[in-house]
Design a protein around this motif. Sequence first.
Motif, mmCIF file in Angstrom:
data_model
loop_
_atom_site.group_PDB
_atom_site.id
_atom_site.type_symbol
_atom_site.label_atom_id
_atom_site.label_comp_id
_atom_site.label_asym_id
_atom_site.label_seq_id
_atom_site.Cartn_x
_atom_site.Cartn_y
_atom_site.Cartn_z
ATOM 1 N N PHE A 1 -0.444 -1.343 4.404
ATOM 2 C CA PHE A 1 -1.151 -0.110 5.009
ATOM 3 C C PHE A 1 -2.230 0.309 3.997
ATOM 4 C CE2 PHE A 1 3.273 -0.255 6.169
ATOM 5 C CZ PHE A 1 3.300 0.212 7.473
ATOM 6 N N GLU A 2 -3.083 1.180 4.354
ATOM 7 C CA GLU A 2 -4.104 1.790 3.697
ATOM 8 C C GLU A 2 -4.477 3.160 3.829
ATOM 9 O OE1 GLU A 2 -7.877 -0.365 4.264
ATOM 10 O OE2 GLU A 2 -7.851 0.072 6.469
ATOM 11 N N TYR A 3 -5.000 3.959 3.020
ATOM 12 C CA TYR A 3 -5.103 5.305 3.020
ATOM 13 C C TYR A 3 -6.451 5.652 3.342
ATOM 14 C CZ TYR A 3 -4.498 10.452 2.600
ATOM 15 O OH TYR A 3 -4.509 11.732 2.879
ATOM 16 N N GLY A 4 -6.941 6.298 4.616
ATOM 17 C CA GLY A 4 -8.158 6.597 4.841
ATOM 18 C C GLY A 4 -8.278 6.872 6.490
ATOM 19 N N ALA A 5 -9.717 7.117 6.541
ATOM 20 C CA ALA A 5 -10.074 7.567 8.113
ATOM 21 C C ALA A 5 -9.610 6.309 8.954
ATOM 22 C CB ALA A 5 -11.536 8.024 8.153
ATOM 23 N N GLY A 6 -9.197 6.513 10.043
ATOM 24 C CA GLY A 6 -8.928 5.541 11.058
ATOM 25 C C GLY A 6 -10.411 5.114 11.839
ATOM 26 N N PHE A 7 -10.057 4.114 12.759
ATOM 27 C CA PHE A 7 -11.315 3.841 13.483
ATOM 28 C C PHE A 7 -12.111 4.674 14.477
ATOM 29 C CE2 PHE A 7 -8.495 -0.345 12.757
ATOM 30 C CZ PHE A 7 -9.893 -1.246 12.237
ATOM 31 N N GLU B 1 -7.997 11.487 7.265
ATOM 32 C CA GLU B 1 -7.546 10.561 6.441
ATOM 33 C C GLU B 1 -6.043 10.540 6.426
ATOM 34 O OE1 GLU B 1 -9.262 11.065 2.604
ATOM 35 O OE2 GLU B 1 -11.121 10.101 3.047
ATOM 36 N N LYS B 2 -5.455 9.355 6.367
ATOM 37 C CA LYS B 2 -4.025 9.272 6.704
ATOM 38 C C LYS B 2 -3.786 7.765 6.360
ATOM 39 C CE LYS B 2 -4.552 8.487 11.665
ATOM 40 N NZ LYS B 2 -3.936 9.171 12.899
ATOM 41 N N TRP B 3 -2.581 7.532 6.187
ATOM 42 C CA TRP B 3 -1.731 6.162 6.135
ATOM 43 C C TRP B 3 -2.079 5.447 7.402
ATOM 44 C CZ3 TRP B 3 -1.554 3.418 1.627
ATOM 45 C CH2 TRP B 3 -1.182 4.163 0.639
ATOM 46 N N GLY C 1 0.765 -1.173 0.166
ATOM 47 C CA GLY C 1 0.000 0.153 0.030
ATOM 48 C C GLY C 1 0.679 1.261 0.082
ATOM 49 N N ARG C 2 1.412 1.609 1.173
ATOM 50 C CA ARG C 2 2.116 2.750 1.235
ATOM 51 C C ARG C 2 3.488 2.517 0.685
ATOM 52 N NH1 ARG C 2 2.935 6.643 6.424
ATOM 53 N NH2 ARG C 2 3.600 8.526 5.154
ATOM 54 N N TYR C 3 4.006 1.130 0.649
ATOM 55 C CA TYR C 3 5.311 0.954 0.211
ATOM 56 C C TYR C 3 5.294 -0.518 -0.668
ATOM 57 C CZ TYR C 3 6.355 3.439 4.751
ATOM 58 O OH TYR C 3 6.450 4.387 5.408
ATOM 59 N N SER C 4 5.982 -0.360 -1.519
ATOM 60 C CA SER C 4 6.435 -1.656 -2.333
ATOM 61 C C SER C 4 7.832 -1.952 -2.000
ATOM 62 C CB SER C 4 6.525 -1.118 -4.052
ATOM 63 O OG SER C 4 6.781 -2.542 -4.685
ATOM 64 N N THR C 5 7.879 -3.336 -1.701
ATOM 65 C CA THR C 5 9.007 -3.982 -1.078
ATOM 66 C C THR C 5 9.375 -4.999 -1.604
ATOM 67 O OG1 THR C 5 8.332 -3.111 1.147
ATOM 68 C CG2 THR C 5 9.935 -4.919 1.451
ATOM 69 N N ARG C 6 10.841 -5.166 -1.880
ATOM 70 C CA ARG C 6 11.608 -6.364 -2.420
ATOM 71 C C ARG C 6 12.359 -6.985 -1.326
ATOM 72 N NH1 ARG C 6 16.384 -7.176 -5.206
ATOM 73 N NH2 ARG C 6 16.462 -9.385 -6.215
ATOM 74 N N PRO D 1 8.190 -3.741 15.653
ATOM 75 C CA PRO D 1 7.566 -3.650 17.092
ATOM 76 C C PRO D 1 8.163 -4.658 18.035
ATOM 77 C CG PRO D 1 6.245 -4.714 15.631
ATOM 78 C CD PRO D 1 7.302 -4.380 14.744
ATOM 79 N N SER D 2 8.297 -4.308 19.302
ATOM 80 C CA SER D 2 9.032 -5.116 20.281
ATOM 81 C C SER D 2 7.851 -6.199 20.501
ATOM 82 C CB SER D 2 9.204 -4.529 21.398
ATOM 83 O OG SER D 2 7.862 -3.622 21.919
ATOM 84 N N GLU D 3 6.697 -6.126 20.343
ATOM 85 C CA GLU D 3 5.473 -7.114 20.573
ATOM 86 C C GLU D 3 4.781 -6.882 19.455
ATOM 87 O OE1 GLU D 3 5.407 -9.575 22.619
ATOM 88 O OE2 GLU D 3 6.967 -9.037 24.344
ATOM 89 N N PRO D 4 4.247 -8.118 18.593
ATOM 90 C CA PRO D 4 3.277 -7.972 17.578
ATOM 91 C C PRO D 4 1.946 -7.389 17.843
ATOM 92 C CG PRO D 4 4.039 -10.322 17.810
ATOM 93 C CD PRO D 4 4.513 -9.493 18.933
ATOM 94 N N GLU D 5 1.574 -7.308 19.158
ATOM 95 C CA GLU D 5 0.283 -6.587 19.466
ATOM 96 C C GLU D 5 0.360 -4.831 19.322
ATOM 97 O OE1 GLU D 5 1.858 -8.877 21.360
ATOM 98 O OE2 GLU D 5 0.431 -10.258 21.082
ATOM 99 N N GLY D 6 1.944 -4.468 19.474
ATOM 100 C CA GLY D 6 1.971 -2.957 19.391
ATOM 101 C C GLY D 6 2.247 -2.555 17.903
ATOM 102 N N ALA D 7 2.041 -3.260 17.020
ATOM 103 C CA ALA D 7 2.432 -2.888 15.854
ATOM 104 C C ALA D 7 1.332 -1.907 15.073
ATOM 105 C CB ALA D 7 2.510 -4.183 14.782
ATOM 106 N N ALA D 8 0.223 -2.231 15.400
ATOM 107 C CA ALA D 8 -1.084 -1.587 14.538
ATOM 108 C C ALA D 8 -0.952 -0.038 14.623
ATOM 109 C CB ALA D 8 -2.346 -2.089 15.161
ATOM 110 N N THR D 9 -0.355 0.335 15.501
ATOM 111 C CA THR D 9 -0.168 1.853 15.556
ATOM 112 C C THR D 9 0.918 2.475 14.714
ATOM 113 O OG1 THR D 9 1.305 1.825 17.441
ATOM 114 C CG2 THR D 9 -0.963 1.907 18.041
ATOM 115 N N SER D 10 1.706 1.569 13.991
ATOM 116 C CA SER D 10 2.834 2.224 13.374
ATOM 117 C C SER D 10 2.373 2.500 11.687
ATOM 118 C CB SER D 10 4.116 1.256 13.044
ATOM 119 O OG SER D 10 5.038 1.800 12.326
ATOM 120 N N SER D 11 2.930 3.594 11.075
ATOM 121 C CA SER D 11 2.573 3.908 9.863
ATOM 122 C C SER D 11 4.149 3.759 9.148
ATOM 123 C CB SER D 11 1.902 5.220 9.406
ATOM 124 O OG SER D 11 2.711 6.078 9.995
ATOM 125 N N PHE D 12 4.922 3.205 9.464
ATOM 126 C CA PHE D 12 6.184 3.286 8.992
ATOM 127 C C PHE D 12 6.830 1.927 8.445
ATOM 128 C CE2 PHE D 12 7.199 6.443 12.454
ATOM 129 C CZ PHE D 12 6.333 7.594 11.866
#
Length: 206
Positions: free
Chosen positions: A164-170, A175-177, A42-47, A89-100
């Motif tokens: 990632f997706e671009y739009g409004a959050g929960f 609107e953001k990534w 979405g926000r990135y194309s990764t090889r 993320p140090s824990e998978p549960e904490g990943a959802a807040t990242s946009s990087f």
Amino acid sequence: MVVPALALVAVTVIGITALLGGLEEAPEAPPQLTSGAVLDQGRYSTRFVESRVRVEPAESTFAEDKRFLELVFDVTNLGDETTPVGLPPSEPEGAATSSFFAGSLVKIAPAFPEDAGPFVFALSKDQDETRQLHPGVTTKVIVRYELKDTERPPEKVTLDVAAFEYGAGFQDPTEKWSMISQEVGDRLVPEIRARVTMPVREGAGA
């Protein structure tokens, strides 16, 4: 007879379950990728270039060589703004807040000790270290972990990677990534876009 009675009960339970909405389906396993694969995040194309052991020679006779397990990516920022590379993320549960980008590496297995890293940086065209990903530019990103003197590197590294997706959050109409996630109870859990397994190549120099 006991067996027919049990069978009748089972059929009845299945029928009631179907009537109330059907059996809950197990989530589909994410696509399995390996070194060289390209993923649209979405926000990135990764090889996913490779996983390797890199040795950095000591800077003096009083120091020792250092060994690192490195994960190497070619990342293209598909957005309109420069972004930090970020950290896994140090824990998978904490990943959802990242946009990087590095935040999308939801889980890295095997896990490494806290004092091993991760150390994350990108390389500019001049091979200078940077922490930024510019729009429309493909940049090499390194995620590394330091190996102890007697520590054997793993044969492979497996990554659970989100998108990632671009739009409004929960709860935020702006609107953001943001990372594609779903609500589980009172928390957000990232959806895994792909599971990437990279064999570890040994013998890379500095």
